[in-house]
Motif scaffolding. Structure first.
Motif, PDB file in Angstrom:
ATOM      1  N   ASP A 196       0.853  -1.180   0.000  1.00  0.00           N
ATOM      2  CA  ASP A 196       0.000   0.000   0.000  1.00  0.00           C
ATOM      3  C   ASP A 196       0.893   1.236   0.000  1.00  0.00           C
ATOM      4  N   ALA A 197       0.315   2.376  -0.260  1.00  0.00           N
ATOM      5  CA  ALA A 197       1.066   3.631  -0.278  1.00  0.00           C
ATOM      6  C   ALA A 197       0.120   4.749   0.127  1.00  0.00           C
ATOM      7  N   VAL A 198       0.583   5.600   1.034  1.00  0.00           N
ATOM      8  CA  VAL A 198      -0.223   6.732   1.491  1.00  0.00           C
ATOM      9  C   VAL A 198       0.283   8.036   0.887  1.00  0.00           C
ATOM     10  N   HIS A 199       1.608   8.174   0.782  1.00  0.00           N
ATOM     11  CA  HIS A 199       2.216   9.395   0.255  1.00  0.00           C
ATOM     12  C   HIS A 199       3.137   9.044  -0.909  1.00  0.00           C
ATOM     13  N   ALA A 200       3.110   9.866  -1.963  1.00  0.00           N
ATOM     14  CA  ALA A 200       4.030   9.687  -3.086  1.00  0.00           C
ATOM     15  C   ALA A 200       4.191  11.026  -3.799  1.00  0.00           C
ATOM     16  N   VAL A 201       5.254  11.144  -4.544  1.00  0.00           N
ATOM     17  CA  VAL A 201       5.455  12.311  -5.400  1.00  0.00           C
ATOM     18  C   VAL A 201       5.885  11.837  -6.779  1.00  0.00           C
ATOM     19  N   VAL A 202       5.541  12.646  -7.770  1.00  0.00           N
ATOM     20  CA  VAL A 202       5.922  12.373  -9.157  1.00  0.00           C
ATOM     21  C   VAL A 202       6.689  13.584  -9.661  1.00  0.00           C
ATOM     22  N   GLY A 203       7.791  13.336 -10.352  1.00  0.00           N
ATOM     23  CA  GLY A 203       8.624  14.421 -10.854  1.00  0.00           C
ATOM     24  C   GLY A 203       7.971  15.220 -11.962  1.00  0.00           C
ATOM     25  N   ALA A 204       8.455  16.437 -12.130  1.00  0.00           N
ATOM     26  CA  ALA A 204       7.937  17.325 -13.166  1.00  0.00           C
ATOM     27  C   ALA A 204       8.265  16.778 -14.553  1.00  0.00           C
ATOM     28  N   GLY A 205       7.398  17.101 -15.522  1.00  0.00           N
ATOM     29  CA  GLY A 205       7.646  16.690 -16.895  1.00  0.00           C
ATOM     30  C   GLY A 205       6.369  16.338 -17.625  1.00  0.00           C
ATOM     31  N   PRO A 206       6.467  15.919 -18.875  1.00  0.00           N
ATOM     32  CA  PRO A 206       5.280  15.620 -19.680  1.00  0.00           C
ATOM     33  C   PRO A 206       4.377  14.556 -19.085  1.00  0.00           C
ATOM     34  N   LEU A 207       4.971  13.527 -18.462  1.00  0.00           N
ATOM     35  CA  LEU A 207       4.153  12.447 -17.912  1.00  0.00           C
ATOM     36  C   LEU A 207       3.249  12.970 -16.802  1.00  0.00           C
ATOM     37  N   VAL A 208       3.787  13.824 -15.937  1.00  0.00           N
ATOM     38  CA  VAL A 208       2.968  14.332 -14.840  1.00  0.00           C
ATOM     39  C   VAL A 208       1.868  15.256 -15.361  1.00  0.00           C
ATOM     40  N   GLN A 209       2.118  15.918 -16.460  1.00  0.00           N
ATOM     41  CA  GLN A 209       1.079  16.756 -17.066  1.00  0.00           C
ATOM     42  C   GLN A 209      -0.078  15.887 -17.552  1.00  0.00           C
ATOM     43  N   ARG A 210       0.245  14.749 -18.133  1.00  0.00           N
ATOM     44  CA  ARG A 210      -0.803  13.811 -18.567  1.00  0.00           C
ATOM     45  C   ARG A 210      -1.569  13.281 -17.366  1.00  0.00           C
ATOM     46  N   LEU A 211      -0.838  12.929 -16.318  1.00  0.00           N
ATOM     47  CA  LEU A 211      -1.477  12.411 -15.111  1.00  0.00           C
ATOM     48  C   LEU A 211      -2.395  13.460 -14.489  1.00  0.00           C
ATOM     49  N   GLN A 212      -1.960  14.689 -14.437  1.00  0.00           N
ATOM     50  CA  GLN A 212      -2.780  15.750 -13.859  1.00  0.00           C
ATOM     51  C   GLN A 212      -4.063  15.943 -14.647  1.00  0.00           C
ATOM     52  N   ARG A 213      -3.952  15.901 -15.970  1.00  0.00           N
ATOM     53  CA  ARG A 213      -5.151  16.073 -16.790  1.00  0.00           C
ATOM     54  C   ARG A 213      -6.159  14.955 -16.547  1.00  0.00           C
ATOM     55  N   GLU A 214      -5.666  13.712 -16.532  1.00  0.00           N
ATOM     56  CA  GLU A 214      -6.578  12.586 -16.343  1.00  0.00           C
ATOM     57  C   GLU A 214      -7.202  12.625 -14.942  1.00  0.00           C
ATOM     58  N   ALA A 215      -6.406  12.985 -13.938  1.00  0.00           N
ATOM     59  CA  ALA A 215      -6.932  13.075 -12.581  1.00  0.00           C
ATOM     60  C   ALA A 215      -7.978  14.184 -12.473  1.00  0.00           C
ATOM     61  N   ASP A 216      -7.743  15.294 -13.146  1.00  0.00           N
ATOM     62  CA  ASP A 216      -8.713  16.397 -13.118  1.00  0.00           C
ATOM     63  C   ASP A 216     -10.031  15.965 -13.764  1.00  0.00           C
ATOM     64  N   ARG A 217      -9.940  15.229 -14.872  1.00  0.00           N
ATOM     65  CA  ARG A 217     -11.171  14.765 -15.528  1.00  0.00           C
ATOM     66  C   ARG A 217     -11.899  13.759 -14.651  1.00  0.00           C
ATOM     67  N   LEU A 218     -11.156  12.858 -14.022  1.00  0.00           N
ATOM     68  CA  LEU A 218     -11.779  11.872 -13.141  1.00  0.00           C
ATOM     69  C   LEU A 218     -12.430  12.550 -11.940  1.00  0.00           C
ATOM     70  N   ARG A 219     -11.742  13.519 -11.353  1.00  0.00           N
ATOM     71  CA  ARG A 219     -12.309  14.238 -10.204  1.00  0.00           C
ATOM     72  C   ARG A 219     -13.584  14.962 -10.607  1.00  0.00           C
ATOM     73  N   ALA A 220     -13.587  15.581 -11.785  1.00  0.00           N
ATOM     74  CA  ALA A 220     -14.781  16.291 -12.252  1.00  0.00           C
ATOM     75  C   ALA A 220     -15.963  15.348 -12.422  1.00  0.00           C
ATOM     76  N   LEU A 221     -15.691  14.146 -12.947  1.00  0.00           N
ATOM     77  CA  LEU A 221     -16.769  13.168 -13.144  1.00  0.00           C
ATOM     78  C   LEU A 221     -17.263  12.579 -11.840  1.00  0.00           C
ATOM     79  N   SER A 222     -16.456  12.692 -10.792  1.00  0.00           N
ATOM     80  CA  SER A 222     -16.824  12.106  -9.500  1.00  0.00           C
ATOM     81  C   SER A 222     -17.506  13.095  -8.568  1.00  0.00           C
ATOM     82  N   LYS A 223     -17.597  14.342  -8.971  1.00  0.00           N
ATOM     83  CA  LYS A 223     -18.145  15.348  -8.055  1.00  0.00           C
ATOM     84  C   LYS A 223     -19.614  15.061  -7.742  1.00  0.00           C
ATOM     85  N   GLY A 224     -19.960  15.282  -6.502  1.00  0.00           N
ATOM     86  CA  GLY A 224     -21.340  15.049  -6.065  1.00  0.00           C
ATOM     87  C   GLY A 224     -21.648  13.592  -5.820  1.00  0.00           C
ATOM     88  N   ARG A 225     -20.636  12.712  -5.857  1.00  0.00           N
ATOM     89  CA  ARG A 225     -20.878  11.281  -5.677  1.00  0.00           C
ATOM     90  C   ARG A 225     -20.116  10.740  -4.485  1.00  0.00           C
TER      91      ARG A 225
END
Length: 225
Positions: A196-225
């Motif tokens: 299991d993992a509670v805390h983690a960090v991801v380094g700056a760069g293109p991959l983290v930009q992709r991850l941030q976008r997907e997480a933002d879309r997932l969070r938006a779809l989960s709002k109110g649920r």
């Protein structure tokens, strides 16, 4: 892939629904434009906050979260109410100008695909030496503003079921660094090659930009649920 439920009946266009302007290209404003029109609201917005769908060869509406499937894309703003509206009112049929089959669990399919995509990207970051987990390693990376020899921290991952005290201590070390907290410790652990993992960090760069976008879309779809 997320296993779909049985598709609902073929939907025909709803005469009261918004209609894509006749002949409008998928990319609004030119082939390289990032703008897309939401078929449920009619609003034009940046595709980073939207989900693409296509109609498959069998007439079934298919989520295309990676935006690679062939065919004319049909876009929805990442909002659960708009996804539900599009399914209930037959808006995919309206936009496609043909009868289509829309899975009853389309919203759940999209969320499941985005969740898997996010966790796959976390795993890719780990295998590429761009992510570390564990309180001490995360704290050290935040103080150094680097992961190993790679400078820059792109985002923090915090388990949704983690304790508040550890998180607050890391908050103090990472002002301005985005935090993604929509995965539990088991999900993060699996992606990071741990029990299991509670805390983690991801380094700056293109991959983290992709991850941030997907997480933002997932969070938006989960709002109110």
């Amino acid at each position: 892939m997320v296993s779909p439920q049985v598709s609902g009946p073929a939907m025909t266009p709803d005469p009261d629904a918004p209609l894509l302007p006749e002949g409008e290209a998928e990319a609004v404003g030119g082939a390289k434009s990032p703008l897309r029109r939401c078929i449920a609201s009619g609003v034009v917005g940046e595709k980073d906050g939207m989900i693409r769908f296509v109609v498959g060869p069998d007439g079934t509406v298919v989520p295309d979260v990676e935006e690679t499937l062939p065919g004319r894309g049909l876009w929805l703003t990442a909002d659960p109410a708009l996804v539900e509206k599009a399914v209930a009112k037959g808006l995919f049929a309206k936009a496609a100008r043909r009868s289509v089959r829309t899975p009853a669990d389309l919203g759940a399919q999209v969320s499941g695909l985005l969740r898997r995509r996010c966790l796959d990207l976390v795993g890719l970051a780990r295998r590429g030496g761009q992510a570390v987990a564990g309180f001490e390693k995360v704290a050290a990376a935040l103080r150094a503003k680097a992961i190993g020899t790679r400078s820059g921290i792109g985002l923090r991952l915090e388990a949704s079921d983690g304790a508040a005290d550890g998180r607050s201590k890391l908050d103090a070390l990472s002002p301005g660094i985005p935090v993604v907290d929509i995965f539990d410790r088991g999900e993060l652990g699996m992606a990071l090659g741990r029990d299991d993992a509670v805390h983690a960090v991801v380094g700056a760069g293109p991959l983290v930009q992709r991850l941030q976008r997907e997480a933002d879309r997932l969070r938006a779809l989960s709002k109110g649920r």
